[in-house]
Structures are given as structure tokens and as C-alpha cells.
Design an enzyme around this catalytic site. Structure first.
Site, PDB file in Angstrom:
ATOM      1  N   ARG A 130       0.858   4.140  -4.701  1.00 40.96           N
ATOM      2  CA  ARG A 130       1.111   4.705  -6.032  1.00 40.96           C
ATOM      3  C   ARG A 130       0.662   6.158  -6.140  1.00 40.96           C
ATOM      4  O   ARG A 130       0.935   6.814  -7.148  1.00 40.96           O
ATOM      5  CB  ARG A 130       0.406   3.860  -7.089  1.00 40.96           C
ATOM      6  CG  ARG A 130       0.981   2.432  -7.137  1.00 40.96           C
ATOM      7  CD  ARG A 130       0.418   1.636  -8.271  1.00 40.96           C
ATOM      8  NE  ARG A 130       0.922   2.211  -9.516  1.00 40.96           N
ATOM      9  CZ  ARG A 130       0.373   2.012 -10.694  1.00 40.96           C
ATOM     10  NH1 ARG A 130      -0.695   1.251 -10.811  1.00 40.96           N
ATOM     11  NH2 ARG A 130       0.885   2.551 -11.775  1.00 40.96           N
ATOM     12  N   CYS A 131      -0.015   6.669  -5.127  1.00 40.36           N
ATOM     13  CA  CYS A 131      -0.563   8.034  -5.140  1.00 40.36           C
ATOM     14  C   CYS A 131       0.395   8.976  -4.414  1.00 40.36           C
ATOM     15  O   CYS A 131       0.733   8.746  -3.246  1.00 40.36           O
ATOM     16  CB  CYS A 131      -1.927   8.032  -4.464  1.00 40.36           C
ATOM     17  SG  CYS A 131      -2.606   9.675  -4.148  1.00 40.36           S
ATOM     18  N   SER A 132       0.802  10.051  -5.072  1.00 39.25           N
ATOM     19  CA  SER A 132       1.743  10.993  -4.447  1.00 39.25           C
ATOM     20  C   SER A 132       1.147  11.664  -3.216  1.00 39.25           C
ATOM     21  O   SER A 132       1.859  11.873  -2.220  1.00 39.25           O
ATOM     22  CB  SER A 132       2.210  12.038  -5.457  1.00 39.25           C
ATOM     23  OG  SER A 132       1.129  12.844  -5.886  1.00 39.25           O
TER      24      SER A 132
END
Length: 118
Positions: free
Chosen positions: A10-12
Site C-alpha cells: 500500500r506504500c508508494s
């Protein structure tokens, strides 16, 4: 041992770091640390590979950190590592460990992970 990435999909920054590794032809061992957190000993080892205290792995902006009422002394690496094992959302991400297991980087910026390619 292959390159390992402690990854949060979920973390870019984590996604971008993984994409850079893949684009370089590297298929790392992906550890989704929110569901499979490293144990306290591994957290201490990773901090040592990074050359930082365990407190350097804290995401201090996370609500779980700001609202914690059970946070140990930040200078106590062993206690803090145990706390991070129980609260993996607060661990900085992504962390990439090289194939030899003797060096690590935090993928902020994501290009840092390219240092792990032999």
C-alpha cells in the site's frame, strides 16, 4: 540468500522500490512485514546493518506511534525492537537487505535500493 525487501504494497515508496528492483532483473524475496513482521532479533540486526539505532526505524508520524501508551524507552534497542515486532505498522519502509545479508538500505528515496544489486 536472495535480496530481501520488507514491503508494504500500500506504500508508494515500497511499490516503487520493488519496481526498480524488478526492472533491474531482480526478483527479491518479498516479506509483507505487516502480516509477517520481523522478530525483535531481526529488527535489531537490520538496524545494525543500516548503522542506526532501532529508534531510527520508527515512523514517528504514524498514529500508532503518536498514540502509543506502551512505548518503551527509545534508547533501549531490545525493548523497542520487541515493541516494533508487535507494532509493525510503525517500522520504516521499505527496507532492502542485500543477498549476502550484510548490508541494508531504506528505500527513501526508492533509488537507494539499487545499491543492493551485486
Amino acid at each position: 540468500m536472495s535480496i530481501k525487501i520488507y514491503h508494504n504494497p500500500r506504500c508508494s515508496k515500497s511499490r516503487n522500490s520493488l519496481a526498480l528492483l524488478n526492472d533491474a532483473g531482480v526478483e527479491p524475496d518479498i516479506v509483507e512485514y505487516l502480516s509477517t513482521p520481523p522478530d525483535a532479533d531481526e529488527i535489531v540486526r537490520i538496524a545494525g546493518l543500516l548503522g542506526i539505532a532501532v529508534s531510527g526505524l520508527l515512523r514517528r508520524g504514524e498514529a500508532d506511534f503518536k498514540e502509543a501508551n506502551d512505548l518503551p524507552d527509545l534508547d533501549n534497542d531490545a525493548a523497542l525492537a520487541a515493541w516494533l515486532e508487535a507494532h509493525p505498522k510503525v517500522i520504516e519502509r521499505p527496507i532492502v537487505v542485500n543477498a549476502a545479508g550484510d548490508k541494508a538500505v531504506i528505500g527513501r528515496p526508492p533509488e537507494n535500493v539499487l545499491e543492493m544489486i551485486d
